[in-house]
Write an enzyme that holds these catalytic residues in place. Structure first.
Site, PDB file in Angstrom:
ATOM      1  N   ALA A   9     -32.101  20.198 -26.684  1.00  0.00           N
ATOM      2  CA  ALA A   9     -31.773  19.366 -25.517  1.00  0.00           C
ATOM      3  C   ALA A   9     -31.059  20.122 -24.406  1.00  0.00           C
ATOM      4  CB  ALA A   9     -30.923  18.182 -25.957  1.00  0.00           C
ATOM      5  N   ARG A  14     -26.495  29.690 -18.948  1.00  0.00           N
ATOM      6  CA  ARG A  14     -26.389  31.146 -18.782  1.00  0.00           C
ATOM      7  C   ARG A  14     -27.734  31.839 -18.628  1.00  0.00           C
ATOM      8  NH1 ARG A  14     -22.521  32.898 -23.589  1.00  0.00           N
ATOM      9  NH2 ARG A  14     -23.023  30.832 -24.406  1.00  0.00           N
ATOM     10  N   GLN A  71     -32.134  12.982 -26.094  1.00  0.00           N
ATOM     11  CA  GLN A  71     -30.676  13.017 -25.979  1.00  0.00           C
ATOM     12  C   GLN A  71     -30.358  13.143 -24.487  1.00  0.00           C
ATOM     13  OE1 GLN A  71     -28.687  16.482 -27.619  1.00  0.00           O
ATOM     14  NE2 GLN A  71     -26.778  15.374 -27.994  1.00  0.00           N
ATOM     15  N   GLY A  76     -22.780  16.908 -28.009  1.00  0.00           N
ATOM     16  CA  GLY A  76     -22.542  17.709 -29.196  1.00  0.00           C
ATOM     17  C   GLY A  76     -23.678  17.684 -30.194  1.00  0.00           C
ATOM     18  N   ASN A 223     -28.533  33.019 -25.661  1.00  0.00           N
ATOM     19  CA  ASN A 223     -27.808  32.282 -24.626  1.00  0.00           C
ATOM     20  C   ASN A 223     -28.038  32.809 -23.220  1.00  0.00           C
ATOM     21  OD1 ASN A 223     -26.241  30.371 -26.335  1.00  0.00           O
ATOM     22  ND2 ASN A 223     -25.481  32.285 -27.217  1.00  0.00           N
ATOM     23  N   ARG A 328     -64.087  37.932 -18.697  1.00  0.00           N
ATOM     24  CA  ARG A 328     -63.298  36.702 -18.672  1.00  0.00           C
ATOM     25  C   ARG A 328     -64.193  35.472 -18.805  1.00  0.00           C
ATOM     26  NH1 ARG A 328     -63.121  34.617 -13.218  1.00  0.00           N
ATOM     27  NH2 ARG A 328     -64.246  35.980 -11.780  1.00  0.00           N
ATOM     28  N   ASN A 372     -81.079  47.586 -18.433  1.00  0.00           N
ATOM     29  CA  ASN A 372     -80.246  48.533 -17.681  1.00  0.00           C
ATOM     30  C   ASN A 372     -79.834  47.885 -16.363  1.00  0.00           C
ATOM     31  OD1 ASN A 372     -79.353  51.570 -17.328  1.00  0.00           O
ATOM     32  ND2 ASN A 372     -80.169  50.870 -15.360  1.00  0.00           N
ATOM     33  N   TYR A 382     -72.507  31.985  -6.305  1.00  0.00           N
ATOM     34  CA  TYR A 382     -71.742  30.904  -5.683  1.00  0.00           C
ATOM     35  C   TYR A 382     -72.189  30.721  -4.240  1.00  0.00           C
ATOM     36  CZ  TYR A 382     -67.503  28.321  -4.240  1.00  0.00           C
ATOM     37  OH  TYR A 382     -66.610  27.390  -3.754  1.00  0.00           O
ATOM     38  N   ARG A 435     -86.311  45.046   0.474  1.00  0.00           N
ATOM     39  CA  ARG A 435     -85.464  45.806   1.380  1.00  0.00           C
ATOM     40  C   ARG A 435     -86.292  46.176   2.604  1.00  0.00           C
ATOM     41  NH1 ARG A 435     -85.247  50.713  -2.977  1.00  0.00           N
ATOM     42  NH2 ARG A 435     -87.246  51.672  -2.506  1.00  0.00           N
TER      43      ARG A 435
END
Length: 451
Positions: A9, A14, A71, A76, A223, A328, A372, A382, A435
């Site tokens: 909680a 620190r 909590q 405590g 901590n 990826r 190849n 895209y 081309r």
């Protein structure tokens, strides 16, 4: 029945962070997930995480891996236990673990469970050469706990005791939740402390036992960022040593970073400055050269990965990859392939015994076997709104500096002439040339340069 309560909680002031403390990472995994894994491996069948600051972040990350108790105001450690109302009245054994002790091993927690037989409470303790201001463990002549005494209340003899409380406990669950009702907050902080349970249980005639941690680094709480870095080094050392004992060669374990869920088979060689993260798998006899990063990736047998990134993708057996290749989004490279310098695959299946030597992008593509791909080839996938696939069939030869505008199919045993921009399907066995025809202007080069 075995239960566990993770106290998570706190903000962790620190840490100087907007994240809840338990969400800071050790070896790429949040601290609380390390704890959750350890208590489950130790046998916990129900786990309650007591959350507070930033609880939405914790719950969104862990989702249904555990149950939660909120909590809202942190009063405590004893107050944290009071919030785990799901466990009230249940028979069984309960671990209580701090969420900032990520290096805890399941074997240690199993020991706490086992020691609860015939005992109401077990405290995990540690021995420190310099116990500083920690609470001291005071035992009776039979070896059971007599009391936990705070440093400020300790006698001179008690201050010489080196055994201290780590804040990790085991309880008989029914006894725990009865005793919690008797906790008082009559102290300067107006908080309820779990350590007070030891005195309550002893006063009722219950036995309270301590067991000593084998390794102080394992039970250290975190901590601040300095302690975070120390814990990270400790856990990485443990992970790396486990792999080396299992037959993996790590050239320099100080600069090799492997997550705990990675699977690495024997006779793999890992060079310095390699990162193997997530649920990655590397099979035997492969070599991972410097500057490589594998994230939830799979590498087959007898591969060489040179300074490359494999993210959510798979490289099968006997492949040579890199330097500086990047796979990826579920790309798959079949066996006996050579994929070289500065090649990127995205959501691409690259067939058996094909070649893509350098400076190429294949996105959303299906490539056959013995193909190849020349230098500088781009699948133009895209159009600004939608992504389209490219299919290149077995035996095709795609010349350098070609653009394949998807959706498109390049047939079996075809040739795409170098420098072509192809936007129509090429039938099996055909050649595509797209081309402009070269024109020579005699003497123009010299004339142009003289201006």
């Amino acid at each position: 029945m075995k239960y566990a309560v993770i106290m998570a909680a706190g903000k962790g002031t620190r840490m100087n962070s907007s994240l809840p403390k338990v969400m800071h990472k050790i070896c790429q995994t949040p601290m609380i997930e390390h704890i959750l894994d350890s208590v489950k491996e130790a046998g916990a069948q129900r786990v309650i995480s007591v959350v507070g600051y930033g609880h939405e972040i914790i719950e969104n990350y862990l989702k249904d891996k555990c149950e939660y108790a909120l909590q809202e105001v942190q009063l405590g450690t004893g107050h944290a236990i009071m919030q785990a109302k799901q466990l009230e009245g249940l028979k069984g054994k309960t671990l209580v673990v701090n969420g900032d002790t990520p290096c805890l091993k399941s074997e240690t927690l199993e020991k706490i469970y086992s020691e609860l037989d015939g005992c109401a409470m077990v405290i995990l303790s540690a021995k420190l050469d310099d116990a500083k201001s920690y609470g001291r463990i005071v035992k009776n002549s039979e070896g059971y706990l007599e009391k936990i005494v705070e440093y400020k209340d300790a006698s001179e003899d008690e201050k010489l005791i080196k055994e201290i409380n780590t804040g990790i406990y085991g309880f008989d669950n029914e006894i725990l939740f009865e005793a919690v009702k008797e906790l008082k907050n009559d102290n300067a902080q107006k908080e309820y402390y779990i350590t007070d349970l030891a005195a309550i249980l002893i006063s009722k005639g219950y036995k309270v036992k301590t067991i000593l941690a084998k390794n102080n680094e394992e039970v250290a709480g975190i901590n601040d960022r300095v302690e975070l870095e120390k814990a990270n080094k400790y856990m990485q050392k443990e992970i790396n040593e486990k792999h080396m004992k299992n037959g993996v060669t790590i050239i320099d374990s100080n600069v090799t970073y492997i997550d705990k869920n990675a699977v690495i088979e024997k006779d793999v060689i890992i060079y310095p400055n390699v990162y193997i993260q997530g649920k990655s798998i590397i099979k035997e006899n492969s070599v991972i050269l410097p500057q490589s990063m594998i994230v939830n990736g799979k590498v087959g047998k007898d591969c060489v990965i040179d300074s490359s990134h494999i993210v959510d993708s798979e490289v099968k057996d006997k492949c040579t990859i890199g330097p500086y290749a990047h796979f990826r989004m579920n790309s798959v490279v079949e066996s006996e392939n050579r994929v070289g310098n500065f090649v990127e695959f995205k959501n691409t299946h690259f067939g058996y015994h094909s070649s893509c030597a350098h400076l190429t992008y294949l996105g959303d593509s299906d490539v056959g076997s013995r193909v190849n791909i020349g230098c500088g080839v781009v699948t133009v996938n895209y159009d600004g709104k939608n992504k389209y696939r490219t299919t290149i069939k077995d035996g095709a030869f795609v010349g350098s500096n070609s653009n394949l505008i998807a959706p498109i199919t390049i047939g079996k045993d075809t040739v795409v002439a170098a420098g072509s921009t192809v936007n129509e399907d090429v039938e099996d066995g055909d050649m595509a040339i797209a081309r402009s025809r070269q024109e020579i202007k005699k003497g123009y080069g010299k004339k142009y340069k003289s201006k």
